[in-house]
Design an enzyme around this catalytic site. Structure first.
Site, PDB file in Angstrom:
ATOM      1  N   PHE A   1       0.810  -1.228   0.000  1.00  0.00           N
ATOM      2  CA  PHE A   1       0.000   0.000   0.000  1.00  0.00           C
ATOM      3  C   PHE A   1       0.845   1.281   0.000  1.00  0.00           C
ATOM      4  O   PHE A   1       0.302   2.383   0.069  1.00  0.00           O
ATOM      5  CB  PHE A   1      -0.967  -0.002   1.187  1.00  0.00           C
ATOM      6  CG  PHE A   1      -0.313  -0.153   2.550  1.00  0.00           C
ATOM      7  CD1 PHE A   1       0.310   0.928   3.172  1.00  0.00           C
ATOM      8  CD2 PHE A   1      -0.341  -1.375   3.217  1.00  0.00           C
ATOM      9  CE1 PHE A   1       0.897   0.794   4.430  1.00  0.00           C
ATOM     10  CE2 PHE A   1       0.243  -1.524   4.474  1.00  0.00           C
ATOM     11  CZ  PHE A   1       0.866  -0.435   5.087  1.00  0.00           C
TER      12      PHE A   1
ATOM     13  N   ARG B   1      -2.862   7.092  20.740  1.00  0.00           N
ATOM     14  CA  ARG B   1      -3.205   5.890  19.959  1.00  0.00           C
ATOM     15  C   ARG B   1      -4.566   5.340  20.405  1.00  0.00           C
ATOM     16  O   ARG B   1      -5.339   4.825  19.599  1.00  0.00           O
ATOM     17  CB  ARG B   1      -2.126   4.814  20.128  1.00  0.00           C
ATOM     18  CG  ARG B   1      -0.722   5.232  19.697  1.00  0.00           C
ATOM     19  CD  ARG B   1      -0.416   5.051  18.251  1.00  0.00           C
ATOM     20  NE  ARG B   1      -0.530   3.705  17.773  1.00  0.00           N
ATOM     21  CZ  ARG B   1      -0.222   3.352  16.515  1.00  0.00           C
ATOM     22  NH1 ARG B   1       0.214   4.265  15.640  1.00  0.00           N
ATOM     23  NH2 ARG B   1      -0.348   2.118  16.120  1.00  0.00           N
TER      24      ARG B   1
ATOM     25  N   THR C   1      -5.969   0.815  13.389  1.00  0.00           N
ATOM     26  CA  THR C   1      -5.694   1.258  12.003  1.00  0.00           C
ATOM     27  C   THR C   1      -6.923   1.078  11.117  1.00  0.00           C
ATOM     28  O   THR C   1      -7.310   1.985  10.380  1.00  0.00           O
ATOM     29  CB  THR C   1      -4.537   0.414  11.408  1.00  0.00           C
ATOM     30  OG1 THR C   1      -3.445   0.440  12.323  1.00  0.00           O
ATOM     31  CG2 THR C   1      -4.104   0.952  10.063  1.00  0.00           C
TER      32      THR C   1
ATOM     33  N   ARG D   1     -11.147   7.042  14.702  1.00  0.00           N
ATOM     34  CA  ARG D   1     -11.290   6.263  13.464  1.00  0.00           C
ATOM     35  C   ARG D   1     -12.646   5.571  13.394  1.00  0.00           C
ATOM     36  O   ARG D   1     -13.264   5.500  12.329  1.00  0.00           O
ATOM     37  CB  ARG D   1     -10.134   5.271  13.343  1.00  0.00           C
ATOM     38  CG  ARG D   1      -8.831   5.975  12.919  1.00  0.00           C
ATOM     39  CD  ARG D   1      -7.624   5.113  13.106  1.00  0.00           C
ATOM     40  NE  ARG D   1      -6.428   5.665  12.472  1.00  0.00           N
ATOM     41  CZ  ARG D   1      -5.202   5.184  12.684  1.00  0.00           C
ATOM     42  NH1 ARG D   1      -5.005   4.169  13.501  1.00  0.00           N
ATOM     43  NH2 ARG D   1      -4.169   5.732  12.074  1.00  0.00           N
TER      44      ARG D   1
ATOM     45  N   ASN E   1      -7.765   7.053   6.980  1.00  0.00           N
ATOM     46  CA  ASN E   1      -8.251   6.804   8.339  1.00  0.00           C
ATOM     47  C   ASN E   1      -8.029   7.990   9.280  1.00  0.00           C
ATOM     48  O   ASN E   1      -7.845   7.830  10.475  1.00  0.00           O
ATOM     49  CB  ASN E   1      -7.657   5.503   8.888  1.00  0.00           C
ATOM     50  CG  ASN E   1      -6.144   5.529   8.906  1.00  0.00           C
ATOM     51  OD1 ASN E   1      -5.533   6.529   8.542  1.00  0.00           O
ATOM     52  ND2 ASN E   1      -5.526   4.457   9.354  1.00  0.00           N
TER      53      ASN E   1
ATOM     54  N   GLU F   1       9.824  11.596  14.106  1.00  0.00           N
ATOM     55  CA  GLU F   1       8.698  12.193  13.382  1.00  0.00           C
ATOM     56  C   GLU F   1       8.497  13.660  13.738  1.00  0.00           C
ATOM     57  O   GLU F   1       8.165  14.471  12.874  1.00  0.00           O
ATOM     58  CB  GLU F   1       7.417  11.396  13.676  1.00  0.00           C
ATOM     59  CG  GLU F   1       7.448  10.002  13.034  1.00  0.00           C
ATOM     60  CD  GLU F   1       6.213   9.162  13.339  1.00  0.00           C
ATOM     61  OE1 GLU F   1       6.166   8.013  12.871  1.00  0.00           O
ATOM     62  OE2 GLU F   1       5.298   9.650  14.036  1.00  0.00           O
TER      63      GLU F   1
END
Ligand code: RTP
Ligand code: MG
Length: 138
Positions: free
Chosen positions: A57, A85, A91, A102, A112, A126
């Site tokens: 993906f 999270r 996910t 989500r 998402n 990050e």
């Protein structure tokens, strides 16, 4: 005190979900210490998701992530990596718990709505991918 990178992905921004998601952070005692809209290039998105470069993906994910503005934020708080999270949910929105971002807003495994760092090491990498020290309020 921990820090994490949150992204409201292009689908979340274009669907007008920024306010709702920021509100959830605020309601959960999470402090936003940096925030900006970015329109990633394809190669910036590829760099950001480099860990997934062998996944099937990857091409589609990086097209999506560079398809429009995203809201990138640094969140701070106790246990904020896990807490974010948890607020995001799994996910795949189909597996996400009731009341998560989500579950409430996503209807596609790729689009998402949100990203959140998954560990202290990835959070540090990050955060520095998008923000320099002067853009983060102490
Ligand atoms: P994220 O990194 O965006 O916070 O999401 P995550 O940890 O929950 O999921 P991860 O496994 O890191 O996957 C990164 C993003 O890739 C897209 N994805 N598509 N088509 C698929 O099967 C698939 N699997 C993952 C999602 O946008 C996912 O958030
Ligand atoms: Mg991930």
């Amino acid at each position: 005190m921990e820090r994490t990178l949150s992204i409201i992905k292009p689908d979340g921004v274009s669907r007008g979900l920024m306010g709702e998601i920021v509100k959830r952070f605020e309601n959960n005692n999470i402090r936003i210490i940096a925030m900006k809209l970015v329109r990633m290039t394809k190669s910036q998105a590829e760099g950001f998701y480099a860990v997934h470069k062998e996944r099937p993906f990857f091409g589609s994910l990086t097209d999506f992530m560079s398809s429009g503005p995203a809201l990138v934020m640094v969140l701070e708080g106790e246990n904020v990596i896990a807490k974010n999270r948890e607020l995001m949910g799994a996910t795949n929105y189909k597996d996400a718990a009731e009341g998560t971002i989500r579950r409430d807003f996503a209807n596609d495994i790729e689009k998402n709505v949100v990203h959140g760092s998954d560990a202290p090491e990835t959070a540090a990498v990050e955060i520095s991918y998008f923000f320099n020290q002067f853009e983060i309020v102490g």
